[in-house]
Design a protein around this motif. Structure first.
Motif, PDB file in Angstrom:
ATOM      1  N   GLN A 277      17.627  27.268 114.210  1.00 52.23           N
ATOM      2  CA  GLN A 277      16.487  26.797 114.988  1.00 52.23           C
ATOM      3  C   GLN A 277      15.350  27.810 115.086  1.00 52.23           C
ATOM      4  OE1 GLN A 277      17.935  25.492 118.837  1.00 52.23           O
ATOM      5  NE2 GLN A 277      19.866  24.788 117.968  1.00 52.23           N
ATOM      6  N   VAL A 278      15.540  28.997 114.579  1.00 53.87           N
ATOM      7  CA  VAL A 278      14.525  30.035 114.734  1.00 53.87           C
ATOM      8  C   VAL A 278      13.618  30.095 113.503  1.00 53.87           C
ATOM      9  CG1 VAL A 278      16.007  31.417 116.230  1.00 53.87           C
ATOM     10  CG2 VAL A 278      16.029  31.812 113.759  1.00 53.87           C
ATOM     11  N   ASP A 279      12.499  30.730 113.695  1.00 52.90           N
ATOM     12  CA  ASP A 279      11.558  30.927 112.588  1.00 52.90           C
ATOM     13  C   ASP A 279      12.097  31.967 111.616  1.00 52.90           C
ATOM     14  OD1 ASP A 279       9.878  29.130 113.818  1.00 52.90           O
ATOM     15  OD2 ASP A 279       8.811  30.710 114.938  1.00 52.90           O
TER      16      ASP A 279
ATOM     17  N   GLU B  57      16.186  37.164 110.255  1.00 54.00           N
ATOM     18  CA  GLU B  57      16.917  38.362 109.806  1.00 54.00           C
ATOM     19  C   GLU B  57      17.562  39.076 110.978  1.00 54.00           C
ATOM     20  OE1 GLU B  57      16.084  42.588 107.428  1.00 54.00           O
ATOM     21  OE2 GLU B  57      14.536  41.027 107.525  1.00 54.00           O
ATOM     22  N   ARG B  58      16.853  39.149 112.119  1.00 53.87           N
ATOM     23  CA  ARG B  58      17.402  39.804 113.299  1.00 53.87           C
ATOM     24  C   ARG B  58      18.570  39.005 113.870  1.00 53.87           C
ATOM     25  NH1 ARG B  58      12.233  40.684 116.967  1.00 53.87           N
ATOM     26  NH2 ARG B  58      13.841  41.437 118.422  1.00 53.87           N
ATOM     27  N   VAL B  59      18.462  37.702 113.826  1.00 50.92           N
ATOM     28  CA  VAL B  59      19.552  36.850 114.317  1.00 50.92           C
ATOM     29  C   VAL B  59      20.796  37.022 113.457  1.00 50.92           C
ATOM     30  CG1 VAL B  59      20.311  34.460 114.626  1.00 50.92           C
ATOM     31  CG2 VAL B  59      18.033  35.149 115.390  1.00 50.92           C
ATOM     32  N   ASN B  60      20.597  37.041 112.138  1.00 57.71           N
ATOM     33  CA  ASN B  60      21.730  37.235 111.224  1.00 57.71           C
ATOM     34  C   ASN B  60      22.375  38.607 111.397  1.00 57.71           C
ATOM     35  OD1 ASN B  60      21.574  34.679 110.092  1.00 57.71           O
ATOM     36  ND2 ASN B  60      20.167  35.334 108.462  1.00 57.71           N
ATOM     37  N   HIS B  61      21.531  39.591 111.688  1.00 60.06           N
ATOM     38  CA  HIS B  61      22.063  40.935 111.923  1.00 60.06           C
ATOM     39  C   HIS B  61      22.919  40.956 113.195  1.00 60.06           C
ATOM     40  CE1 HIS B  61      22.368  45.262 111.880  1.00 60.06           C
ATOM     41  NE2 HIS B  61      21.803  45.346 113.096  1.00 60.06           N
TER      42      HIS B  61
ATOM     43  N   VAL C  18      28.346  40.963 115.849  1.00 55.84           N
ATOM     44  CA  VAL C  18      29.366  40.269 116.632  1.00 55.84           C
ATOM     45  C   VAL C  18      30.627  40.047 115.792  1.00 55.84           C
ATOM     46  CG1 VAL C  18      29.941  38.110 117.803  1.00 55.84           C
ATOM     47  CG2 VAL C  18      27.713  39.161 118.163  1.00 55.84           C
ATOM     48  N   THR C  19      30.451  39.710 114.526  1.00 54.76           N
ATOM     49  CA  THR C  19      31.593  39.516 113.626  1.00 54.76           C
ATOM     50  C   THR C  19      32.392  40.807 113.483  1.00 54.76           C
ATOM     51  OG1 THR C  19      30.408  37.802 112.380  1.00 54.76           O
ATOM     52  CG2 THR C  19      32.277  38.869 111.290  1.00 54.76           C
ATOM     53  N   GLU C  20      31.695  41.929 113.354  1.00 57.59           N
ATOM     54  CA  GLU C  20      32.368  43.219 113.230  1.00 57.59           C
ATOM     55  C   GLU C  20      33.110  43.574 114.517  1.00 57.59           C
ATOM     56  OE1 GLU C  20      31.274  47.922 112.360  1.00 57.59           O
ATOM     57  OE2 GLU C  20      29.783  46.347 111.987  1.00 57.59           O
TER      58      GLU C  20
ATOM     59  N   THR D  93      30.251  33.570 121.187  1.00 59.90           N
ATOM     60  CA  THR D  93      28.935  34.170 120.938  1.00 59.90           C
ATOM     61  C   THR D  93      28.546  34.025 119.470  1.00 59.90           C
ATOM     62  OG1 THR D  93      29.325  35.795 122.690  1.00 59.90           O
ATOM     63  CG2 THR D  93      27.591  36.288 121.105  1.00 59.90           C
ATOM     64  N   LYS D  94      29.491  34.200 118.596  1.00 58.77           N
ATOM     65  CA  LYS D  94      29.230  34.065 117.160  1.00 58.77           C
ATOM     66  C   LYS D  94      28.802  32.631 116.823  1.00 58.77           C
ATOM     67  CE  LYS D  94      31.429  34.659 112.635  1.00 58.77           C
ATOM     68  NZ  LYS D  94      32.674  35.076 111.919  1.00 58.77           N
ATOM     69  N   LEU D  95      29.487  31.649 117.403  1.00 54.23           N
ATOM     70  CA  LEU D  95      29.125  30.250 117.174  1.00 54.23           C
ATOM     71  C   LEU D  95      27.729  29.957 117.724  1.00 54.23           C
ATOM     72  CD1 LEU D  95      32.485  28.432 118.006  1.00 54.23           C
ATOM     73  CD2 LEU D  95      31.406  28.673 115.762  1.00 54.23           C
ATOM     74  N   SER D  96      27.432  30.531 118.885  1.00 56.11           N
ATOM     75  CA  SER D  96      26.113  30.313 119.486  1.00 56.11           C
ATOM     76  C   SER D  96      25.010  30.904 118.619  1.00 56.11           C
ATOM     77  CB  SER D  96      26.078  30.950 120.880  1.00 56.11           C
ATOM     78  OG  SER D  96      24.811  30.795 121.477  1.00 56.11           O
ATOM     79  N   ILE D  97      25.238  32.084 118.092  1.00 57.25           N
ATOM     80  CA  ILE D  97      24.244  32.722 117.217  1.00 57.25           C
ATOM     81  C   ILE D  97      24.090  31.921 115.930  1.00 57.25           C
ATOM     82  CG2 ILE D  97      23.750  34.770 115.841  1.00 57.25           C
ATOM     83  CD1 ILE D  97      25.044  36.447 118.015  1.00 57.25           C
ATOM     84  N   SER D  98      25.191  31.420 115.400  1.00 55.75           N
ATOM     85  CA  SER D  98      25.133  30.599 114.183  1.00 55.75           C
ATOM     86  C   SER D  98      24.297  29.356 114.420  1.00 55.75           C
ATOM     87  CB  SER D  98      26.544  30.204 113.738  1.00 55.75           C
ATOM     88  OG  SER D  98      27.299  31.334 113.369  1.00 55.75           O
ATOM     89  N   SER D  99      24.477  28.749 115.588  1.00 58.41           N
ATOM     90  CA  SER D  99      23.681  27.568 115.926  1.00 58.41           C
ATOM     91  C   SER D  99      22.213  27.926 116.117  1.00 58.41           C
ATOM     92  CB  SER D  99      24.238  26.942 117.208  1.00 58.41           C
ATOM     93  OG  SER D  99      23.449  25.845 117.615  1.00 58.41           O
ATOM     94  N   LEU D 100      21.983  29.099 116.714  1.00 54.76           N
ATOM     95  CA  LEU D 100      20.607  29.538 116.962  1.00 54.76           C
ATOM     96  C   LEU D 100      19.878  29.846 115.655  1.00 54.76           C
ATOM     97  CD1 LEU D 100      18.473  30.369 119.089  1.00 54.76           C
ATOM     98  CD2 LEU D 100      19.472  32.674 119.012  1.00 54.76           C
TER      99      LEU D 100
END
Length: 260
Positions: free
Chosen positions: A91-93, A98-102, A107-109, A81-88
């Motif tokens: 690609q986002v605006d 900021e919400r994606v990074n949050h 997930v990291t925590e 999931t962390k890798l998927s979010i990193s990839s996402l």
């Protein structure tokens, strides 16, 4: 000799011999019964000890199963999931970055907590490197998580022990620490490990509020931690003494014979 007197003497001798025989039989029977009862008690104690040993072994098997599932299954999913979010995030605006990074941070925590819980369930440092390093790792974690100071001392080059002994000693120190933190409200714990007369000696002291053993053991909730410790010690033929009074801390001295 008068036949009547002779008959009386013979009868007396026979009765005396019969009396001795009865007394001897009674003594023999009582000894046999005592030995049977003693053997029965020993057999019952051995059975209880084996049952307790099996119960503790099952607990460790369950801990290992949960630890492996957390590490391999849940940890693997969170890593993916962390890798998927990193990839996402590439690609986002900027408006949603900021919400994606949050989300990635959460997930990291969660991944860190899963790994920590997995290590708590099965102390892999204990298995690989032994009691000394495992306790040092445990102390470091406890000092980071709670307002608790440790003083840890031990023999230089403390050797490895039988795995059952190391695991029992580690779990006992865990339980004592939890008691000091949750019930004694201690701020300082001292742990000392020595090998004396072919036995591992654990000295554990805290500066907490102490307790009265009778009142603690009479309460199922409060006495549970000590009950677990006493159970582990009985399985490995360990011995303990302790000194505690209200408002004066507690000192445990635990002795565990080494296994071949």
């Amino acid at each position: 000799m008068d036949p009547v007197v002779q008959s009386i003497l013979i009868g007396t001798v026979i009765l005396t011999l019969m009396g001795f025989s009865v007394v001897g039989f009674v003594i023999y029977y009582q000894r046999k019964q005592f030995k049977s009862q003693r053997d029965l008690i020993q057999l019952k104690e051995a059975h209880q000890k084996q049952m307790l040993s099996n119960s503790l072994a099952v607990q460790e098997v369950v801990r290992r199963k949960i630890s492996n599932d957390l590490h391999d299954e849940i940890g693997g999913l969170l890593s993916a999931t962390k890798l998927s979010i990193s990839s996402l995030s590439k690609q986002v605006d900027a408006s949603v970055l900021e919400r994606v990074n949050h989300s990635k941070q959460l997930v990291t925590e969660a991944l860190s907590q899963v790994r920590s819980l997995s290590r708590d369930l099965i102390p892999r440092t204990l298995e690989k490197f032994g009691l000394e390093l495992a306790i040092q790792e445990f102390i470091q974690k406890m000092e980071e998580a709670a307002s608790l100071e440790f003083h840890f001392s031990h023999e230089d080059d403390l050797k490895r022990f039988h795995p059952d002994l190391e695991l029992a000693a580690y779990r006992i120190i865990q339980e004592l620490t939890n008691n000091s933190l949750k019930h004694a409200e201690a701020s300082l714990i001292e742990i000392d490990l020595r090998v004396i007369s072919e036995k591992l000696q654990i000295k554990f002291t805290d500066n907490g509020k102490g307790f009265d053993l009778a009142s603690v053991l009479s309460s199922e909730k409060e006495g549970l931690g000590l009950g677990n410790i006493f159970s582990r010690l009985s399985v490995i033929d360990g011995e303990y003494t302790f000194n505690s009074n209200k408002n004066s801390g507690v000192e445990y001295l635990i002795s565990i014979p080494q296994k071949a």
